[in-house]
Each structure stands twice: as C-alpha cells, then as structure tokens.
Design an enzyme around this catalytic site. Structure first.
Site, PDB file in Angstrom:
ATOM      1  N   SER A 160       0.808  -1.225   0.000  1.00 61.27           N
ATOM      2  CA  SER A 160       0.000   0.000   0.000  1.00 61.27           C
ATOM      3  C   SER A 160       0.837   1.268   0.000  1.00 61.27           C
ATOM      4  O   SER A 160       0.853   2.032   0.978  1.00 61.27           O
ATOM      5  CB  SER A 160      -0.963  -0.048   1.166  1.00 61.27           C
ATOM      6  OG  SER A 160      -1.755  -1.190   0.992  1.00 61.27           O
ATOM      7  N   ARG A 175       7.353   6.317  -4.445  1.00 61.49           N
ATOM      8  CA  ARG A 175       8.010   6.896  -3.273  1.00 61.49           C
ATOM      9  C   ARG A 175       7.387   6.274  -2.036  1.00 61.49           C
ATOM     10  O   ARG A 175       6.228   5.849  -2.060  1.00 61.49           O
ATOM     11  CB  ARG A 175       7.827   8.417  -3.223  1.00 61.49           C
ATOM     12  CG  ARG A 175       6.447   8.916  -2.892  1.00 61.49           C
ATOM     13  CD  ARG A 175       6.278  10.357  -3.249  1.00 61.49           C
ATOM     14  NE  ARG A 175       6.262  10.526  -4.695  1.00 61.49           N
ATOM     15  CZ  ARG A 175       5.191  10.335  -5.469  1.00 61.49           C
ATOM     16  NH1 ARG A 175       4.042   9.984  -4.944  1.00 61.49           N
ATOM     17  NH2 ARG A 175       5.244  10.484  -6.776  1.00 61.49           N
ATOM     18  N   ASP A 213      -4.155  -1.349  -1.184  1.00 63.61           N
ATOM     19  CA  ASP A 213      -5.238  -1.640  -0.232  1.00 63.61           C
ATOM     20  C   ASP A 213      -6.579  -1.028  -0.670  1.00 63.61           C
ATOM     21  O   ASP A 213      -7.649  -1.604  -0.429  1.00 63.61           O
ATOM     22  CB  ASP A 213      -4.870  -1.220   1.198  1.00 63.61           C
ATOM     23  CG  ASP A 213      -4.354   0.204   1.331  1.00 63.61           C
ATOM     24  OD1 ASP A 213      -4.294   0.923   0.313  1.00 63.61           O
ATOM     25  OD2 ASP A 213      -3.996   0.607   2.460  1.00 63.61           O
TER      26      ASP A 213
HETATM   27  C1  BGC Z   1      -0.267   5.128   0.288  1.00 66.19           C
HETATM   28  C2  BGC Z   1      -1.387   4.443  -0.452  1.00 66.19           C
HETATM   29  C3  BGC Z   1      -2.292   3.721   0.510  1.00 66.19           C
HETATM   30  C4  BGC Z   1      -2.726   4.644   1.637  1.00 66.19           C
HETATM   31  C5  BGC Z   1      -3.568   3.926   2.663  1.00 66.19           C
HETATM   32  C6  BGC Z   1      -0.813   5.988   1.405  1.00 66.19           C
HETATM   33  O1  BGC Z   1       0.237   6.530   2.136  1.00 66.19           O
HETATM   34  O2  BGC Z   1       0.504   5.908  -0.592  1.00 66.19           O
HETATM   35  O3  BGC Z   1      -0.883   3.529  -1.407  1.00 66.19           O
HETATM   36  O4  BGC Z   1      -3.409   3.266  -0.191  1.00 66.19           O
HETATM   37  O5  BGC Z   1      -1.597   5.191   2.274  1.00 66.19           O
HETATM   38  O6  BGC Z   1      -2.907   2.833   3.211  1.00 66.19           O
END
Ligand code: BGC
Length: 493
Positions: A160, A175, A213
C-alpha cells in the site's frame, strides 16, 4: 488510575464563559484556523476533479492515478483458495482465503506480525524482505507443513504505497509514504525483491499480483454489494480507488485497448495539492511536512491520515505552551509532549470520547502519559482542538470522495471504507457525511433513517478477501484470453 493516588475531586463544572480571556481568544483563533467551510470544501473538491483528470493525462500531475490492471468487478461467483500478504503501515498480515461455492461467501485464516519500527527506516532493504519472507515461511509451515514439500503457492501482495504498474505482477515504488524510508526501493520493482527473499529462505511462494489496499477494498466490498463503486482507506495513510474506463485514460491510449474496458485506478490522492494551491494549510501542517522523510509529498494525506492527526495536535499544544502570551501548562515540564510523534490518533480519539463534563479522562491521560496537570480551561481548549483537527480531517476527506463522484457522475452509490481512522475515530463518518452533503448540495432527508445518495460504509476486508478476488478475477481473464497487463501469464494457471 495507577500511581497517582486517589482520584482528585471532580473539577469545577465549567462553560466556555469561565475561560480566561486569552484562552477564549485562542480557541476562536484555532477555530478559524482549522474550520473548512462549505465554500472552501466546494472549491477544494472542484480543484480535486481537475487534478484527477490531470493524473490520467499523458503529462500527468501530482495525483499519480495509477492503473492497476484490475479490470472487472467480481460477480460473487468467484471461487478458489489464495494466499495474501498485507504490508500496511503498522502490521504485516498473512491470510489464506477460500472463496466458497456459496455466492459472496469466504473463509479466512490469518496471522498478524508486528512490523518492527526499525525496519521502516532501515538502510538495508534486504532486512525488510527477509523479515517478510520469515513471516511467510512460518505461515506456510503452520498451515501447510514442511516448506520443502509444498508446491509453489501464488500470493497476492497488498503493497500500500504508490507504485507504477505496467503489469499487475509488477510494482515500481514511486516513493515511500507513511513515514517509511527504506533505502534502495524507490524506483525499483518490488516484486522480484520479495520473490528473491522467498527463494533464498526456501518459501514455496511466488508473487502473482501486486495490489493497493484501496483497490482491494473496492473489490472486496463489491463482492457483497453491487452498489460499491469506490474503495477508500482512512488509516495510517489515506487514499482511494475507483473503476475507470480505458477510453478515459489518455496515458494508456498507446495500448489500443477497447475504450469501454474497465480499469481500476489507484488514485494515490494523498498527493493532492502538493503544489499548495487550495488546501488551507496551517503553520503546523507546514512543519509536519518540513520535518517528514519526504517533504513536499502527500500534502493532502498529511492533513488527514492517522499518522499525522496526533502530531498536528501535539504541535499546536507545544506552540501554545511556548507562546508567552498564552502559556498553557504554565510552569510545567512538557518534555514528553515535545517528543515528535509521541501522540497517535488514538490519543485524540480518547480526548474526543471523554464522556465527562469536567473532562476527567483527558485530565487523567495528560497526567499519566505526559506528566502534565491540566486546568479546566486548558482541558476545554484541548477538547476543542481535538474536535477541530478530527473534523477538519473528515471534511477534507469528503472532498476526495465528492471529486470522484462528480468526475464519474455518480449520483448514488456506496463507497467502501476501511482503516483505523474510519473505523475508530469518533464521529469521523458522520462528519464526513455532513461534508459530502454540503459539497453535493443534497436536500434535507424527510426520514433520517434513509440512506444518503452516496453512503460511505465500512468495507469488507480488502487486503485479504480483496487480494484473493483480484487473483481470481485475473485468473478468469487469463483463461478467457485477456492477457493485457500481465507480465507472467504462466503464473496464472
Ligand atoms: C499510500 C497508499 C495507501 C494509503 C492507505 C498511502 O500513504 O501511498 O498507497 O493506499 O496510504 O494505506
């Protein structure tokens, strides 16, 4: 109460009129700073719509709008047994999910492993992958027996963080977010990294799909509810996914896929307004960004997500102590409060949930955890501040949901949401719903029990069931001959 002797007599019942003038003025000032009114919400969500479009364009924008190669909603008839690994912000979770013959039903076994804090910022990324491989090894040994005798199992990896996916079985980390800062991973495809650690440890597992996610949440929720159109996470981080049509994604035009092909988009909306055009940032938001491992990134997320809510609150309190005119907690040692990230969002939840008129629980928590003895006016300010920060987060979140709904012209749908802030932060849902109503100009309901046109509901388990469904859906389309966006179709047999 532990170690503080008998409970002190209840503090004097107070009303705001009893507050010293300087604190009343300060509360007013904080209210101005943190309140996002309807007009502003509308302006933010309008700008959000144009930024979503920009992210899909060839030139791109701040919001990555990552195509995920999840190309269908489930119909409830998916079946099979799948392994899933969730590397979220706080825990590692490994699950084995069986989608049963019974429509929309599933069985799940799972194990949770704590993600050691030091791994989040390690210099050596192999330590991360080796730790994950160890957890998976344990899981397979427990549930399938001797790893040397088990056939290779396919794994859906819920990773995620923003990742470019030219294929569903690839994820090039754009990143790190959520305070992670591990060397040597940004710009790399994480799938071979995990596969290599698994092979080294002798774990009979291969990563067949990489999933965000939010996409998992959308797909898992759609398994049981066909009105689900958007998946959101409001947790340590914050983000959303929705289903687009390929014809609306100019940056995929070169692939010449049929225009009406569905494609789930992981928005990565945490990056909204990185260029600081519309969000009402305070000096506290600026400080959080400046001192984070990735300054200039995740502007929206840093005002909303669980990782940051406690930190915003902490920064305000330290400021009000250090400011000589206000000087809350006068004469006290606030050393514990000075420690960055020492308060998490559950601390704020606790303050908002304090049921006592005299804020006794907040008084106790400050005394026990921070060694600060609060006066009633200070407690009142603390409570109001928590409300302001929590409310701002919920209202800003609604701007993102409204933007996707406007972009897709969804007048009525369900949004599946998950994450600690959504599930545990008091009033987050109600405050978000109120903001959606203001942005989208919904009329008053005649019956309060009635659903809102767009309802944000608690989601099904996205990183487990969602990952399994995505594996099943990918298998199904490989069988049907649609190999678009699959690097290793031979793994889907
Ligand atoms: C991430 C996402 C993720 C979200 C919730 C963010 O910091 O970049 O990819 O879906 O957090 O977990």
């Amino acid at each position: 109460m532990v170690g503080l002797g008998p409970r002190p007599p209840p503090l004097r019942q107070g009303s705001k009129t009893d507050l010293p003038q300087n604190l009343i003025a300060q509360i007013r000032y904080l209210e101005e700073l943190f309140t996002v009114d309807t007009q502003k919400l509308k302006a933010i969500s309008d700008h959000f719509v144009s930024e979503l479009d920009k992210g899909l364009s060839v030139e791109g924008g701040s919001i990555p709008m990552n195509p995920t190669w999840v190309m269908a909603f489930p119909d409830g008839h998916e079946t099979g047994t799948y392994l899933a690994l969730d590397m979220g912000g706080t825990n590692l979770r490994v699950c084995e999910i069986t989608l049963t013959e019974q429509k929309s039903e599933f069985d799940i076994i799972q194990s949770k492993y704590r993600m050691p804090e030091e791994l989040k910022t390690t210099n050596n990324n192999e330590e991360l992958w080796d730790y994950i491989a160890d957890c998976l090894y344990q899981f397979v040994e427990t549930h399938h027996g001797d790893c040397t005798k088990v056939d290779v199992l396919p794994l859906g990896f819920t990773f995620s963080y923003p990742a470019t996916q030219n294929y569903i079985d690839e994820g090039i980390l754009q990143r790190w977010t959520k305070g992670f800062d591990i060397n040597g991973v940004e710009g790399q495809n994480v799938v071979p990294m995990l596969d290599a650690a698994l092979a080294k440890r002798g774990v009979p597992i291969r990563v067949t799909a990489l999933i965000n996610d939010t996409t998992g949440t959308m797909i898992a929720s759609a398994y049981t509810d066909t009105k689900m159109k958007i998946g959101c996470i409001f947790g340590t981080g914050c983000n959303a996914a929705y289903m687009e049509e390929v014809g609306q994604i100019p940056k995929l035009a070169h692939l010449n896929l049929p225009a009406d092909t569905p494609m789930a988009i992981n928005c990565e909306w945490g990056a909204f307004d990185n260029e600081h055009k519309v969000l009402p940032r305070t000096s506290y938001d600026v400080a959080i960004d400046r001192d984070s491992p990735r300054p200039g990134q995740q502007a929206f997320e840093k005002m909303i997500a669980g990782l940051y809510l406690g930190e915003i609150f902490r920064l305000v309190l330290v400021d009000l102590h250090d400011n000589e005119e206000i000087n809350i907690f006068k004469g006290q040692d606030i050393a514990i409060l000075r420690k960055p990230y020492s308060l998490d969002s559950s601390f704020l939840s606790g303050v908002e949930e304090d049921p006592f008129e005299n804020l006794q629980e907040t008084y106790d928590t400050f005394a026990q955890k921070l060694n600060i003895v609060c006066k009633l006016p200070e407690l009142e300010l603390i409570r109001r501040l928590a409300e302001l920060i929590g409310t701002r987060a919920a209202r800003l979140s609604a701007c993102g949901v409204a933007a996707i709904a406007k972009k897709k012209n969804y007048k009525s749908c369900h949004v599946g949401a998950d994450g600690s802030v959504f599930n545990k932060y008091p009033h987050f849902k109600a405050r978000g719903a109120q903001a959606l109503k203001e942005i989208l100009d919904w009329p008053e309901k005649s019956n309060p029990q009635e659903e809102d046109p767009i309802e944000v509901l608690a989601a099904e388990d996205g990183s487990g069931v969602g990952a399994a469904l995505i594996a099943a859906l990918t298998l199904k389309r490989v069988k049907a001959g649609n190999l678009a966006g699959i690097l290793h179709p031979e793994h889907f047999k």
